[in-house]
Write a protein that holds these residues in place. Sequence first.
Motif, PDB file in Angstrom:
ATOM      1  N   ALA A  34       0.884  -1.294  -0.057  1.00  0.00           N
ATOM      2  CA  ALA A  34      -0.052  -0.120   0.108  1.00  0.00           C
ATOM      3  C   ALA A  34       1.110   1.263   0.069  1.00  0.00           C
ATOM      4  O   ALA A  34       0.437   2.322  -0.441  1.00  0.00           O
ATOM      5  CB  ALA A  34      -0.985   0.134   1.247  1.00  0.00           C
ATOM      6  N   SER A  35       2.105   1.206   0.390  1.00  0.00           N
ATOM      7  CA  SER A  35       2.978   2.282   0.714  1.00  0.00           C
ATOM      8  C   SER A  35       3.966   2.084  -0.512  1.00  0.00           C
ATOM      9  O   SER A  35       4.704   3.319  -0.755  1.00  0.00           O
ATOM     10  CB  SER A  35       3.675   2.367   1.786  1.00  0.00           C
ATOM     11  N   GLY A  36       3.904   1.340  -1.583  1.00  0.00           N
ATOM     12  CA  GLY A  36       4.570   1.313  -2.573  1.00  0.00           C
ATOM     13  C   GLY A  36       4.149   1.964  -3.743  1.00  0.00           C
ATOM     14  O   GLY A  36       2.632   2.170  -3.817  1.00  0.00           O
ATOM     15  N   VAL A  37       4.960   2.553  -4.748  1.00  0.00           N
ATOM     16  CA  VAL A  37       4.495   3.090  -5.946  1.00  0.00           C
ATOM     17  C   VAL A  37       5.303   2.717  -7.095  1.00  0.00           C
ATOM     18  O   VAL A  37       6.220   2.465  -7.132  1.00  0.00           O
ATOM     19  CB  VAL A  37       4.607   4.970  -5.762  1.00  0.00           C
ATOM     20  N   LEU A  38       4.396   2.412  -8.133  1.00  0.00           N
ATOM     21  CA  LEU A  38       4.824   1.839  -9.529  1.00  0.00           C
ATOM     22  C   LEU A  38       4.427   2.795 -10.716  1.00  0.00           C
ATOM     23  O   LEU A  38       2.931   2.872 -10.742  1.00  0.00           O
ATOM     24  CB  LEU A  38       4.530   0.563  -9.869  1.00  0.00           C
ATOM     25  N   ASN A  39       5.324   3.576 -11.422  1.00  0.00           N
ATOM     26  CA  ASN A  39       5.068   4.443 -12.417  1.00  0.00           C
ATOM     27  C   ASN A  39       5.331   4.004 -13.553  1.00  0.00           C
ATOM     28  O   ASN A  39       6.742   3.811 -13.726  1.00  0.00           O
ATOM     29  CB  ASN A  39       5.355   6.131 -12.162  1.00  0.00           C
ATOM     30  N   PHE A  40       4.680   3.447 -14.439  1.00  0.00           N
ATOM     31  CA  PHE A  40       5.335   3.137 -16.013  1.00  0.00           C
ATOM     32  C   PHE A  40       4.204   3.708 -16.918  1.00  0.00           C
ATOM     33  O   PHE A  40       3.128   4.319 -16.872  1.00  0.00           O
ATOM     34  CB  PHE A  40       5.292   1.612 -15.908  1.00  0.00           C
ATOM     35  N   GLY A  41       5.115   3.991 -18.227  1.00  0.00           N
ATOM     36  CA  GLY A  41       4.667   4.814 -19.326  1.00  0.00           C
ATOM     37  C   GLY A  41       3.339   4.306 -20.012  1.00  0.00           C
ATOM     38  O   GLY A  41       2.718   3.194 -19.747  1.00  0.00           O
TER      39      GLY A  41
END
Length: 276
Positions: free
Chosen positions: A255-262
């Motif tokens: 819940a505290s992790g972030v994944l940003n992909f295009g």
Amino acid sequence: GANVSLGTISANSGNNNIYVTASGNITSNSANFTASLVTLRTTGGSIGTSGTPIPIASTAYVDARAGSGSVYISRTSGNMDIKAVSVSGSTEDVGIAITTATYYGQSQYVGDNVVFNTSNAIGLTTSGNFGIDSGVTFNAYNNSLITVGGNWTNSGIFTAGSSTVTFNATLTGKTINTNNQSFYNVIFNGTGGSWILTTNNMSLANNLTVTAGTLDLATNGLDLTVTNDLLINGGTLNADIDLSFPVGSDFELSASGVLNFGNNRTFSLGYFNETN
């Protein structure tokens, strides 16, 4: 504290060891330690200097630790088997010099072929940068533990073995240049830290864990290959790439992790686990 200045010491037969301890600086202009194991300890000073590192024979395992100073050890030719090298301060240097063309300045640079043998080791830690010079092979065998507080600059060959490299910087602007050499395990765990992949892709033969801080592959459009598990359990991963995980590998996003992909990227999973 008390300083110790050493001459040549040799303990060549059998499993003889050399142990030197001091509360101040350990220095030498002529020592060439030859033994099964050379242990250097100081609680209040440095081991060697940048201009005159402590010379160690290639036949010896080395365990050098400074409680509040820097560590500089050297080998004029051949391999050096490192059991453990560490400093505990935030600005101290670690320097392993095999040739005179070795870089210091709060950095760990390998100046010639080095075997990081951890059959019974603790590991290597630097609060600064880690680098491997051109033409140099750094072998990290047998569950080696390497902790880097600065940049990773590989201009040579990194043989990961079954090692774990932990990046723990708490400042932004750190860089990683892999020279297209694979890691085994990598952990990013530095609150407030950020690392940008510069010119080469990043590949791991085992697991990638992002616990704190930000790993940025997107800015330079570089690729990430993780053979087994990708765990984002508190940090951020920016990656403008397709992400694919085969059956048998895990992708875990807390819940505290972030994944940003295009945009227009594919995301395929063998197994997905979202944790609270």
